[in-house]
Structure formats: C-alpha cells, structure tokens
Write a protein that holds these residues in place. Structure first.
Motif, mmCIF file in Angstrom:
data_model
loop_
_atom_site.group_PDB
_atom_site.id
_atom_site.type_symbol
_atom_site.label_atom_id
_atom_site.label_comp_id
_atom_site.label_asym_id
_atom_site.label_seq_id
_atom_site.Cartn_x
_atom_site.Cartn_y
_atom_site.Cartn_z
ATOM 1 N N ARG A 139 -1.469 6.708 0.378
ATOM 2 C CA ARG A 139 -1.459 7.911 1.208
ATOM 3 C C ARG A 139 -0.959 7.598 2.617
ATOM 4 O O ARG A 139 -0.394 8.453 3.293
ATOM 5 N N ASN A 140 -1.161 6.360 3.038
ATOM 6 C CA ASN A 140 -0.726 5.955 4.370
ATOM 7 C C ASN A 140 0.589 5.172 4.336
ATOM 8 O O ASN A 140 0.870 4.372 5.223
ATOM 9 N N LYS A 141 1.368 5.399 3.268
ATOM 10 C CA LYS A 141 2.754 4.924 3.151
ATOM 11 C C LYS A 141 2.883 3.422 2.922
ATOM 12 O O LYS A 141 3.942 2.841 3.170
ATOM 13 N N ALA A 142 1.833 2.762 2.449
ATOM 14 C CA ALA A 142 1.925 1.333 2.167
ATOM 15 C C ALA A 142 2.679 1.093 0.863
ATOM 16 O O ALA A 142 2.666 1.923 -0.051
ATOM 17 N N HIS A 143 3.333 -0.059 0.773
ATOM 18 C CA HIS A 143 3.897 -0.531 -0.487
ATOM 19 C C HIS A 143 2.739 -1.105 -1.297
ATOM 20 O O HIS A 143 1.922 -1.871 -0.767
ATOM 21 N N THR A 144 2.627 -0.747 -2.575
ATOM 22 C CA THR A 144 1.460 -1.122 -3.374
ATOM 23 C C THR A 144 1.881 -1.942 -4.585
ATOM 24 O O THR A 144 2.811 -1.577 -5.308
ATOM 25 N N VAL A 145 1.166 -3.054 -4.809
ATOM 26 C CA VAL A 145 1.534 -4.005 -5.859
ATOM 27 C C VAL A 145 0.290 -4.415 -6.634
ATOM 28 O O VAL A 145 -0.762 -4.669 -6.039
ATOM 29 N N MET A 146 0.407 -4.491 -7.961
ATOM 30 C CA MET A 146 -0.661 -5.031 -8.797
ATOM 31 C C MET A 146 -0.191 -6.326 -9.440
ATOM 32 O O MET A 146 0.881 -6.374 -10.053
ATOM 33 N N LEU A 147 -0.989 -7.377 -9.303
ATOM 34 C CA LEU A 147 -0.760 -8.660 -9.964
ATOM 35 C C LEU A 147 -1.955 -8.894 -10.876
ATOM 36 O O LEU A 147 -3.053 -9.185 -10.410
ATOM 37 N N ASN A 148 -1.752 -8.773 -12.186
ATOM 38 C CA ASN A 148 -2.896 -8.797 -13.090
ATOM 39 C C ASN A 148 -2.464 -9.294 -14.463
ATOM 40 O O ASN A 148 -1.283 -9.243 -14.818
ATOM 41 N N LEU A 149 -3.429 -9.783 -15.223
ATOM 42 C CA LEU A 149 -3.132 -10.254 -16.574
ATOM 43 C C LEU A 149 -2.619 -9.112 -17.441
ATOM 44 O O LEU A 149 -1.724 -9.294 -18.271
ATOM 45 N N ASP A 150 -3.186 -7.934 -17.243
ATOM 46 C CA ASP A 150 -2.766 -6.744 -17.977
ATOM 47 C C ASP A 150 -2.108 -5.757 -17.023
ATOM 48 O O ASP A 150 -2.363 -5.772 -15.818
ATOM 49 N N GLY A 151 -1.303 -4.886 -17.569
ATOM 50 C CA GLY A 151 -0.646 -3.871 -16.760
ATOM 51 C C GLY A 151 -1.585 -2.727 -16.426
ATOM 52 O O GLY A 151 -2.795 -2.786 -16.668
ATOM 53 N N ASP A 173 -1.762 1.825 -15.943
ATOM 54 C CA ASP A 173 -1.140 3.147 -16.050
ATOM 55 C C ASP A 173 -1.206 3.890 -14.722
ATOM 56 O O ASP A 173 -0.776 5.043 -14.638
ATOM 57 N N ASN A 174 -1.750 3.235 -13.703
ATOM 58 C CA ASN A 174 -1.909 3.877 -12.400
ATOM 59 C C ASN A 174 -0.548 3.981 -11.711
ATOM 60 O O ASN A 174 0.039 2.977 -11.294
ATOM 61 N N LEU A 175 -0.050 5.191 -11.591
ATOM 62 C CA LEU A 175 1.279 5.414 -11.032
ATOM 63 C C LEU A 175 1.325 5.220 -9.521
ATOM 64 O O LEU A 175 2.406 5.282 -8.924
ATOM 65 N N LEU A 176 0.173 4.975 -8.898
ATOM 66 C CA LEU A 176 0.153 4.756 -7.454
ATOM 67 C C LEU A 176 0.637 3.360 -7.078
ATOM 68 O O LEU A 176 0.910 3.098 -5.911
ATOM 69 N N PHE A 177 0.744 2.470 -8.061
ATOM 70 C CA PHE A 177 1.285 1.139 -7.788
ATOM 71 C C PHE A 177 2.808 1.180 -7.891
ATOM 72 O O PHE A 177 3.370 1.582 -8.904
ATOM 73 N N ASP A 178 3.474 0.751 -6.820
ATOM 74 C CA ASP A 178 4.935 0.721 -6.808
ATOM 75 C C ASP A 178 5.482 -0.374 -7.712
ATOM 76 O O ASP A 178 6.582 -0.253 -8.246
ATOM 77 N N LYS A 179 4.714 -1.447 -7.858
ATOM 78 C CA LYS A 179 5.190 -2.601 -8.621
ATOM 79 C C LYS A 179 4.013 -3.229 -9.346
ATOM 80 O O LYS A 179 2.920 -3.353 -8.781
ATOM 81 N N THR A 180 4.224 -3.617 -10.594
ATOM 82 C CA THR A 180 3.204 -4.316 -11.372
ATOM 83 C C THR A 180 3.808 -5.584 -11.957
ATOM 84 O O THR A 180 4.877 -5.538 -12.573
ATOM 85 N N ILE A 181 3.128 -6.708 -11.741
ATOM 86 C CA ILE A 181 3.550 -7.986 -12.305
ATOM 87 C C ILE A 181 2.399 -8.505 -13.154
ATOM 88 O O ILE A 181 1.265 -8.609 -12.672
ATOM 89 N N THR A 182 2.667 -8.822 -14.409
ATOM 90 C CA THR A 182 1.612 -9.279 -15.303
ATOM 91 C C THR A 182 1.737 -10.774 -15.567
ATOM 92 O O THR A 182 2.839 -11.331 -15.586
ATOM 93 N N GLY A 183 0.583 -11.406 -15.756
ATOM 94 C CA GLY A 183 0.556 -12.833 -16.042
ATOM 95 C C GLY A 183 -0.692 -13.473 -15.478
ATOM 96 O O GLY A 183 -1.572 -12.799 -14.921
ATOM 97 N N GLN A 184 -0.780 -14.791 -15.621
ATOM 98 C CA GLN A 184 -1.903 -15.540 -15.073
ATOM 99 C C GLN A 184 -1.822 -15.548 -13.547
ATOM 100 O O GLN A 184 -0.759 -15.784 -12.971
#
Length: 237
Positions: free
Chosen positions: A195-207, A209-220
């Motif tokens: 909401r405050n215009k930040a770039h959002t990233v998820m780094l997680n073993l699993d992906g 469905d949250n569309l609020l993350f701009d980028k998702t990277i999966t792995g250890q």
C-alpha cells in the motif's frame, strides 16, 4: 540486477523456514500438533495455568534444540547485509536466537525468545541460563513458580508491533523469507508495504498465491537468500 541504492529502507520478515535448515522443527504438522502436543496444551496462557510442568518441559526441550542449532547461510547473509543498508529492519517470527548468533544487531523478535523469561507476577523479564521449572524463584519479586518463557502464546499480542508498522509504512523493499505469511498479523505486513509502494518479494520453499508479492523465488533459504541479496541486489559478501 537491481541497483541496491534504489532500496534505502528494507524490511525483512523471517519465519520457520529459515531455521528449518539449521535442524529446528517447525513443530507443526498436518494434524495441527506441535511436537506431538496440541497447541492448547503448551502454547496458551491457560495451558500454563493448568499444567505448568508440561509447558516448562516442552519449552526446555525446544530451548535445548535451539542451543544446539547453528546459523545457516541465510542467517549469515542477512547479518552481512545489515550494516550495508541505510535503514534495515529485521522482524523474526521465530523464537530461536540464530539471527543474533549469526551477527544480526537489531532483531525484532515479535513472538518472543526462548532464552528469556517473563514473570507472571511482577512482569519483569530476564535471560534464561539452563532450564525453567515450577520451582524457580523470580529474582525480582521473589515469588515461586511465576517464571514462564517469554514467548507470545496464542491469544496474546505480538511484540514490537508499533515499531514494525512504522517501518513497514516507510519501507521501499519488503522481503518475506521462510514464511507463508498466512497468519495475522504477519499476513498483513505485505499488504501494508504494498500500500505504501514498496517492492515486495517472497523467498520461500513453496510458492504463494498472494498477488501482493511482486516477485516469488522458491527454494532452500540457505541458497536463495544469498543469491537474492548478493547476486540480484548486489550487496557485498
């Protein structure tokens, strides 16, 4: 590769997935149990009132496991990046001290810490050396059987929420590591950042469905966290 200078205020949220590679169980399974105990047996204030011996044994076991565990490459990477940032906020949902032992200087442990106690009588806090028992005496008020782990149990308010919210509203990069981000209030952190215009990233073993993350990277975490911060953002190793 991003120019890391474009991100001046970074908020990182870590969850159980970052410590799992250090050998710490997430304690949850598909049956809704924590290490073979129901949540309401070991992780609520009512459980402590009803059976304090069981609760103390459970957290003593967790504390022993956390003490034996060692920080992994993901913990070490975050500690290395911290002093390179203009403004860095590390929020952990974990109750171990692996971030601190990796060298992170400022950690907001929103669910408390295994190596600290809280007196239910005088509300003083302190560090635990060894184990807690129902025979312990509070060093502040001198009452017996009043020391509990300084852990945020179900039904209790997470710690440092004001600081966390202030930093989320000001950040330009939000990174969630090793967490599904599905449990509130942490689940709302990405929404506040976005909401405050930040770039959002998820780094997680699993992906996700949250569309609020701009980028998702999966792995250890031990692989993808260093790859993201060092290789993609350009921080120094």
């Amino acid at each position: 590769m991003f120019d890391m200078s474009q991100f001046r205020r970074i908020v990182v949220l870590t969850g159980a997935g970052i410590s799992a590679e250090s050998g710490l169980s997430t304690f949850r399974d598909g049956g809704g149990l924590w290490d073979n105990h129901r949540i309401d047996e070991v992780a609520t204030p009512e459980a402590f009132d009803l059976n304090p011996d069981l609760v103390q044994r459970f957290y003593n076991q967790r504390r022993r496991a956390a003490t034996k565990a060692q920080p992994n490459a993901a913990h070490l990477c975050l500690a290395q990046v911290e002093p390179q940032c203009e403004h860095w906020t590390l929020v952990s949902q974990n109750v171990d001290d692996l971030h601190q032992r990796a060298g992170s200087q400022h950690v907001l442990s929103m669910h408390g810490q295994l190596d600290q106690y809280l007196c239910v009588n005088c509300h003083k806090e302190g560090n635990i050396t060894g184990e807690l028992s129902t025979q312990d005496v509070c060093p502040h008020c001198h009452k017996v059987a009043t020391l509990r782990p300084r852990i945020v149990w179900f039904g209790e308010m997470p710690l440092y929420l004001d600081d966390i919210m202030t930093n989320l509203m000001a950040c330009d990069l939000f990174v969630a590591i090793g967490t599904s981000g599905t449990v509130y209030p942490a689940a709302g952190f990405v929404e506040i950042a976005k909401r405050n215009k930040a770039h959002t990233v998820m780094l997680n073993l699993d992906g996700t469905d949250n569309l609020l993350f701009d980028k998702t990277i999966t792995g250890q975490a031990s692989q993808i966290v260093p790859a993201y911060f060092y290789d993609e953002l350009g921080f120094k190793r």
